[in-house]
Motif scaffolding. Structure first.
Motif, mmCIF file in Angstrom:
data_model
loop_
_atom_site.group_PDB
_atom_site.id
_atom_site.type_symbol
_atom_site.label_atom_id
_atom_site.label_comp_id
_atom_site.label_asym_id
_atom_site.label_seq_id
_atom_site.Cartn_x
_atom_site.Cartn_y
_atom_site.Cartn_z
ATOM 1 N N VAL A 122 0.882 -1.161 0.000
ATOM 2 C CA VAL A 122 0.000 0.000 0.000
ATOM 3 C C VAL A 122 0.926 1.218 0.000
ATOM 4 O O VAL A 122 1.877 1.253 0.789
ATOM 5 C CB VAL A 122 -0.904 0.019 1.256
ATOM 6 C CG1 VAL A 122 -1.831 1.214 1.227
ATOM 7 C CG2 VAL A 122 -1.689 -1.281 1.372
ATOM 8 N N PRO A 123 0.691 2.201 -0.869
ATOM 9 C CA PRO A 123 1.572 3.374 -0.862
ATOM 10 C C PRO A 123 1.624 4.026 0.518
ATOM 11 O O PRO A 123 0.597 4.244 1.154
ATOM 12 C CB PRO A 123 0.917 4.311 -1.892
ATOM 13 C CG PRO A 123 0.129 3.400 -2.787
ATOM 14 C CD PRO A 123 -0.342 2.284 -1.902
ATOM 15 N N GLU A 124 2.834 4.311 0.974
ATOM 16 C CA GLU A 124 3.031 4.903 2.305
ATOM 17 C C GLU A 124 2.424 6.296 2.369
ATOM 18 O O GLU A 124 2.295 6.980 1.364
ATOM 19 C CB GLU A 124 4.520 4.990 2.627
ATOM 20 C CG GLU A 124 5.161 3.660 2.828
ATOM 21 C CD GLU A 124 6.614 3.775 3.272
ATOM 22 O OE1 GLU A 124 7.045 4.859 3.729
ATOM 23 O OE2 GLU A 124 7.326 2.759 3.168
ATOM 24 N N ARG A 125 2.080 6.676 3.588
ATOM 25 C CA ARG A 125 1.588 8.035 3.837
ATOM 26 C C ARG A 125 2.100 8.469 5.205
ATOM 27 O O ARG A 125 2.195 7.670 6.129
ATOM 28 C CB ARG A 125 0.070 8.073 3.827
ATOM 29 C CG ARG A 125 -0.473 9.493 4.109
ATOM 30 C CD ARG A 125 -1.975 9.552 4.162
ATOM 31 N NE ARG A 125 -2.544 9.328 2.847
ATOM 32 C CZ ARG A 125 -3.841 9.137 2.632
ATOM 33 N NH1 ARG A 125 -4.689 9.135 3.648
ATOM 34 N NH2 ARG A 125 -4.302 8.944 1.425
ATOM 35 N N GLU A 126 2.383 9.760 5.327
ATOM 36 C CA GLU A 126 2.740 10.343 6.621
ATOM 37 C C GLU A 126 1.672 11.326 7.048
ATOM 38 O O GLU A 126 1.041 11.971 6.203
ATOM 39 C CB GLU A 126 4.087 11.055 6.555
ATOM 40 C CG GLU A 126 5.254 10.105 6.555
ATOM 41 C CD GLU A 126 6.584 10.792 6.787
ATOM 42 O OE1 GLU A 126 6.641 12.048 6.806
ATOM 43 O OE2 GLU A 126 7.570 10.065 6.954
ATOM 44 N N HIS A 127 1.472 11.410 8.358
ATOM 45 C CA HIS A 127 0.565 12.399 8.939
ATOM 46 C C HIS A 127 1.261 13.019 10.137
ATOM 47 O O HIS A 127 1.808 12.321 10.976
ATOM 48 C CB HIS A 127 -0.749 11.762 9.398
ATOM 49 C CG HIS A 127 -1.623 12.750 10.117
ATOM 50 N ND1 HIS A 127 -2.458 13.602 9.454
ATOM 51 C CD2 HIS A 127 -1.729 13.054 11.425
ATOM 52 C CE1 HIS A 127 -3.059 14.391 10.334
ATOM 53 N NE2 HIS A 127 -2.641 14.073 11.535
ATOM 54 N N GLY A 128 1.182 14.321 10.216
ATOM 55 C CA GLY A 128 1.736 14.967 11.391
ATOM 56 C C GLY A 128 2.496 16.210 11.036
ATOM 57 O O GLY A 128 2.544 16.606 9.884
ATOM 58 N N PRO A 129 3.037 16.807 12.045
ATOM 59 C CA PRO A 129 3.058 16.360 13.426
ATOM 60 C C PRO A 129 1.690 16.465 14.099
ATOM 61 O O PRO A 129 0.910 17.359 13.781
ATOM 62 C CB PRO A 129 4.070 17.288 14.101
ATOM 63 C CG PRO A 129 4.124 18.502 13.240
ATOM 64 C CD PRO A 129 3.778 18.068 11.846
ATOM 65 N N VAL A 130 1.425 15.537 15.004
ATOM 66 C CA VAL A 130 0.180 15.524 15.767
ATOM 67 C C VAL A 130 0.174 16.744 16.685
ATOM 68 O O VAL A 130 1.146 17.001 17.399
ATOM 69 C CB VAL A 130 0.048 14.227 16.595
ATOM 70 C CG1 VAL A 130 -1.150 14.283 17.526
ATOM 71 C CG2 VAL A 130 -0.046 13.023 15.670
ATOM 72 N N THR A 131 -0.916 17.494 16.655
ATOM 73 C CA THR A 131 -1.034 18.708 17.467
ATOM 74 C C THR A 131 -2.099 18.529 18.548
ATOM 75 O O THR A 131 -2.938 17.618 18.477
ATOM 76 C CB THR A 131 -1.429 19.912 16.593
ATOM 77 O OG1 THR A 131 -2.764 19.706 16.104
ATOM 78 C CG2 THR A 131 -0.459 20.105 15.427
ATOM 79 N N GLN A 132 -2.064 19.433 19.511
ATOM 80 C CA GLN A 132 -3.105 19.436 20.543
ATOM 81 C C GLN A 132 -4.469 19.675 19.902
ATOM 82 O O GLN A 132 -5.471 19.092 20.316
ATOM 83 C CB GLN A 132 -2.816 20.509 21.597
ATOM 84 C CG GLN A 132 -3.786 20.485 22.760
ATOM 85 C CD GLN A 132 -3.628 19.252 23.622
ATOM 86 O OE1 GLN A 132 -2.537 18.961 24.084
ATOM 87 N NE2 GLN A 132 -4.699 18.520 23.854
ATOM 88 N N THR A 133 -4.505 20.498 18.866
ATOM 89 C CA THR A 133 -5.766 20.752 18.157
ATOM 90 C C THR A 133 -6.305 19.470 17.538
ATOM 91 O O THR A 133 -7.508 19.208 17.605
ATOM 92 C CB THR A 133 -5.569 21.836 17.075
ATOM 93 O OG1 THR A 133 -5.127 23.028 17.721
ATOM 94 C CG2 THR A 133 -6.853 22.115 16.323
ATOM 95 N N ASP A 134 -5.437 18.644 16.936
ATOM 96 C CA ASP A 134 -5.880 17.351 16.385
ATOM 97 C C ASP A 134 -6.564 16.516 17.466
ATOM 98 O O ASP A 134 -7.633 15.947 17.265
ATOM 99 C CB ASP A 134 -4.701 16.535 15.839
ATOM 100 C CG ASP A 134 -4.026 17.138 14.638
ATOM 101 O OD1 ASP A 134 -4.703 17.820 13.834
ATOM 102 O OD2 ASP A 134 -2.806 16.911 14.491
ATOM 103 N N ILE A 135 -5.918 16.460 18.633
ATOM 104 C CA ILE A 135 -6.431 15.630 19.729
ATOM 105 C C ILE A 135 -7.756 16.187 20.250
ATOM 106 O O ILE A 135 -8.712 15.436 20.466
ATOM 107 C CB ILE A 135 -5.377 15.514 20.850
ATOM 108 C CG1 ILE A 135 -4.154 14.741 20.321
ATOM 109 C CG2 ILE A 135 -5.962 14.844 22.083
ATOM 110 C CD1 ILE A 135 -2.963 14.745 21.259
ATOM 111 N N VAL A 136 -7.830 17.509 20.441
ATOM 112 C CA VAL A 136 -9.056 18.120 20.949
ATOM 113 C C VAL A 136 -10.205 17.925 19.952
ATOM 114 O O VAL A 136 -11.330 17.612 20.350
ATOM 115 C CB VAL A 136 -8.827 19.611 21.264
ATOM 116 C CG1 VAL A 136 -10.129 20.344 21.526
ATOM 117 C CG2 VAL A 136 -7.886 19.745 22.458
ATOM 118 N N ARG A 137 -9.926 18.098 18.670
ATOM 119 C CA ARG A 137 -10.976 17.913 17.661
ATOM 120 C C ARG A 137 -11.489 16.470 17.677
ATOM 121 O O ARG A 137 -12.692 16.231 17.603
ATOM 122 C CB ARG A 137 -10.455 18.271 16.274
ATOM 123 C CG ARG A 137 -10.265 19.773 16.106
ATOM 124 C CD ARG A 137 -9.641 20.135 14.796
ATOM 125 N NE ARG A 137 -10.559 19.792 13.714
ATOM 126 C CZ ARG A 137 -10.209 19.743 12.446
ATOM 127 N NH1 ARG A 137 -8.983 20.009 12.074
ATOM 128 N NH2 ARG A 137 -11.099 19.437 11.533
#
Length: 138
Positions: free
Chosen positions: A15-30
């Motif tokens: 499966v083609p690789e993907r990156e996500h991030g950096p993880v933020t406090q906003t990501d977590i709160v949402r």
């Protein structure tokens, strides 16, 4: 309405690789707001320090959702038959997640040809989520 057909797959296909991030406090709160998970480990740095973490951690279902989204972007949600995940390590603020996957077997599910996949989410060299999936194949 148009639908995509299942992919022709072979053992060893990636499966083609993907990156996500950096993880933020906003990501977590949402995600907490969307899912209703208000455990203080995810938003209260004083609490997390007392619990032995250096910063707040993301909820496991957030990584599982990202993993599922990455997979279904590739195979089509209409072709996902099963998904199972195991959380291996916490994800901290600032983490960059790298998603990888590989077809490990071709089989059938209720008479339908499917591919078995092993999926991983890693932060650096540390695996944080491991999953398996069955997707319809051509």
């Amino acid at each position: 309405m148009t639908t995509r057909g299942p992919r022709p797959l072979a053992v060893g296909d990636a499966v083609p690789e993907r990156e996500h991030g950096p993880v933020t406090q906003t990501d977590i709160v949402r995600f907490a707001g969307a899912g209703g998970d208000f455990n203080p480990l995810h938003h209260d740095s004083t609490f997390t320090e007392k619990a032995g973490f250096d910063t707040v951690i993301a909820m496991g279902q957030m990584q599982a959702g990202m993993l599922a989204g990455w997979l279904t972007d590739w195979c089509g949600v209409e072709h996902l038959r099963e998904l199972d995940v195991r959380f291996r390590a916490p994800v901290r603020l600032g983490a960059v997640l790298r998603f990888t996957g590989e077809v490990t077997a071709l089989t059938e599910l209720d008479g339908e040809p499917v591919a078995e996949l092993v999926l991983r989410a890693a932060v650096g060299t540390d695996e944080v989520v491991r999953g398996t999936a069955l997707v319809a194949q051509a």
